[in-house]
Design a protein around this motif. Structure first.
Motif, PDB file in Angstrom:
ATOM      1  N   GLY A   1      58.796   3.762-109.489  1.00 15.28           N
ATOM      2  CA  GLY A   1      57.795   3.971-110.527  1.00 15.28           C
ATOM      3  C   GLY A   1      56.510   3.206-110.270  1.00 15.28           C
ATOM      4  O   GLY A   1      55.662   3.081-111.146  1.00 15.28           O
ATOM      5  N   VAL A   2      56.360   2.680-109.052  1.00 21.80           N
ATOM      6  CA  VAL A   2      55.159   1.953-108.647  1.00 21.80           C
ATOM      7  C   VAL A   2      54.363   2.885-107.737  1.00 21.80           C
ATOM      8  O   VAL A   2      54.933   3.539-106.869  1.00 21.80           O
ATOM      9  N   SER A   3      53.057   2.944-107.920  1.00 23.35           N
ATOM     10  CA  SER A   3      52.248   3.886-107.144  1.00 23.35           C
ATOM     11  C   SER A   3      52.309   3.585-105.649  1.00 23.35           C
ATOM     12  O   SER A   3      52.492   2.438-105.228  1.00 23.35           O
ATOM     13  N   THR A   4      52.147   4.634-104.865  1.00 31.50           N
ATOM     14  CA  THR A   4      52.119   4.500-103.413  1.00 31.50           C
ATOM     15  C   THR A   4      51.000   3.550-102.989  1.00 31.50           C
ATOM     16  O   THR A   4      51.182   2.720-102.092  1.00 31.50           O
ATOM     17  N   THR A   5      49.860   3.667-103.637  1.00 29.21           N
ATOM     18  CA  THR A   5      48.726   2.801-103.311  1.00 29.21           C
ATOM     19  C   THR A   5      49.079   1.337-103.541  1.00 29.21           C
ATOM     20  O   THR A   5      48.820   0.479-102.678  1.00 29.21           O
TER      21      THR A   5
END
Length: 79
Positions: free
Chosen positions: A34-38
């Protein structure tokens, strides 16, 4: 000139090592955590430090503890 090693408490190298060992891409870890790829990319490159909440989400997705992510490689967690 060589660049210095990771700072104490820098989880980036451990996140990357564990992600690769699990055979996950950044996109797959992003979906699982749930953490962005960026953000994950920035954490792995030690550009940003995650909040405790994000670090916990990453650790859960990698099936390890926060302590595992903070381990500095000598078997002792960083204090």
């Amino acid at each position: 000139m060589t660049s210095p090693g990771p700072e104490p408490g820098d989880i980036g190298p451990n996140v990357r090592r564990r992600r690769l060992a699990a055979g996950l891409t950044l996109d797959q870890l992003a979906e699982a955590s749930g953490v962005s790829t960026t953000m994950l990319s920035e954490v792995e490159r030690s550009v940003k430090n995650p909040t405790v909440k994000l670090a916990y989400q990453i650790a859960r997705a990698l099936r390890c503890s926060l302590t595992d992510l903070l381990d500095d490689g000598d078997g002792q967690p960083v204090h």
